[in-house]
Motif scaffolding. Sequence first.
Motif, short mmCIF file in Angstrom:
data_model
loop_
_atom_site.label_atom_id
_atom_site.label_comp_id
_atom_site.label_asym_id
_atom_site.label_seq_id
_atom_site.Cartn_x
_atom_site.Cartn_y
_atom_site.Cartn_z
N ILE A 72 -56.93 2.27 29.16
CA ILE A 72 -56.78 3.75 28.43
C ILE A 72 -56.84 3.30 26.96
O ILE A 72 -57.25 4.00 25.90
CB ILE A 72 -55.21 4.29 28.65
N LEU A 73 -56.05 2.11 26.45
CA LEU A 73 -56.18 1.70 25.23
C LEU A 73 -57.47 1.56 24.49
O LEU A 73 -57.91 1.70 23.55
CB LEU A 73 -55.21 0.65 24.89
N ARG A 74 -58.13 0.82 25.54
CA ARG A 74 -59.81 0.43 25.29
C ARG A 74 -60.50 1.68 25.21
O ARG A 74 -61.46 1.90 24.24
CB ARG A 74 -60.35 -0.46 26.13
N GLY A 75 -60.22 2.89 25.90
CA GLY A 75 -60.92 4.05 25.89
C GLY A 75 -60.68 4.57 24.48
O GLY A 75 -61.46 5.48 24.17
N VAL A 76 -59.29 4.51 24.14
CA VAL A 76 -58.92 5.14 22.60
C VAL A 76 -59.77 4.53 21.63
O VAL A 76 -60.12 5.22 20.81
CB VAL A 76 -57.52 4.91 22.45
N LEU A 77 -60.04 3.04 21.80
CA LEU A 77 -60.84 2.57 20.71
C LEU A 77 -62.20 3.01 20.63
O LEU A 77 -62.81 3.19 19.60
CB LEU A 77 -60.64 0.91 20.82
N ARG A 78 -62.67 3.56 21.76
CA ARG A 78 -64.00 4.01 21.69
C ARG A 78 -64.27 5.50 21.27
O ARG A 78 -65.31 5.93 20.60
CB ARG A 78 -64.38 4.08 23.26
N VAL A 79 -62.95 6.33 21.28
CA VAL A 79 -63.15 7.56 20.81
C VAL A 79 -62.54 7.74 19.34
O VAL A 79 -63.04 8.63 18.69
CB VAL A 79 -62.56 8.81 21.63
N PHE A 80 -61.51 6.91 18.95
CA PHE A 80 -61.23 7.03 17.53
C PHE A 80 -61.98 6.41 16.60
O PHE A 80 -62.52 5.28 16.90
CB PHE A 80 -59.68 6.24 17.41
N GLU A 81 -62.13 7.11 15.58
CA GLU A 81 -62.95 6.73 14.41
C GLU A 81 -62.23 6.51 13.20
O GLU A 81 -61.29 7.30 13.05
CB GLU A 81 -64.33 7.52 14.07
N ASP A 82 -62.64 5.68 12.18
CA ASP A 82 -61.60 5.34 10.98
C ASP A 82 -60.25 5.07 11.20
O ASP A 82 -59.49 5.68 10.65
CB ASP A 82 -61.81 6.57 10.12
N PHE A 83 -59.92 4.45 12.32
CA PHE A 83 -58.43 4.36 12.90
C PHE A 83 -57.78 3.31 11.80
O PHE A 83 -58.41 2.27 11.58
CB PHE A 83 -58.47 3.73 14.16
N HIS A 84 -56.61 3.66 11.46
CA HIS A 84 -55.78 2.65 10.62
C HIS A 84 -54.32 2.92 10.76
O HIS A 84 -54.02 4.26 10.81
CB HIS A 84 -56.17 2.52 9.11
N TYR A 85 -53.47 2.13 10.73
CA TYR A 85 -52.08 2.32 10.65
C TYR A 85 -51.68 2.61 9.25
O TYR A 85 -52.21 1.72 8.39
CB TYR A 85 -51.34 1.05 11.37
N LEU A 86 -50.82 3.53 9.04
CA LEU A 86 -50.39 3.80 7.73
C LEU A 86 -48.67 3.07 7.60
O LEU A 86 -48.32 2.66 6.36
CB LEU A 86 -49.75 5.35 7.64
N ARG A 87 -47.96 2.92 8.55
CA ARG A 87 -46.56 2.45 8.40
C ARG A 87 -46.08 1.92 9.92
O ARG A 87 -46.62 2.50 10.88
CB ARG A 87 -45.73 3.63 7.79
#
Length: 140
Positions: free
Chosen positions: A44-59
């Motif tokens: 599931i986490l690998r799938g999320v990486l495939r669908v999220f664009e411009d992912f970044h942690y804020l805090r």
Amino acid sequence: MREFRAAVEARNGEAFDGLLADDVTFTSPVAFKPYKGRHITAAILRGVLRVFEDFHYLREINDGDDHALIFEAMVDGKKITGCDFIHVNDAGKIDDFMVMVRPLSAAQALSAAMGAQFGTISEEAVAAAQAEAVAAGSEA
């Protein structure tokens, strides 16, 4: 938590497997029932990486074995804000992972995008479990 965050930020989906407890519970923001187990959670986490664009942690917020990682990403042209609530066990492995996201329109876009991924996610999880079983059998 450093290893997990680094893996996500580097989009290294292969690193998740070693960070998850065998009995990890993953609670999705778009599925009613939690998922149980390392193989399905990693897929599931690998799938999320495939669908999220411009992912970044804020805090990141830490309280002993509990962590909250607030993030932003884009899904199908919609900005999504969310939080990964993570608990680690005594061995330092993630044993509980819950995701919450907003706004509703972005959650709906995420649901549709992940739904389209779920065939691949299921196949990856089954293949990983089978490979592990074969490796365990050859070690015996």
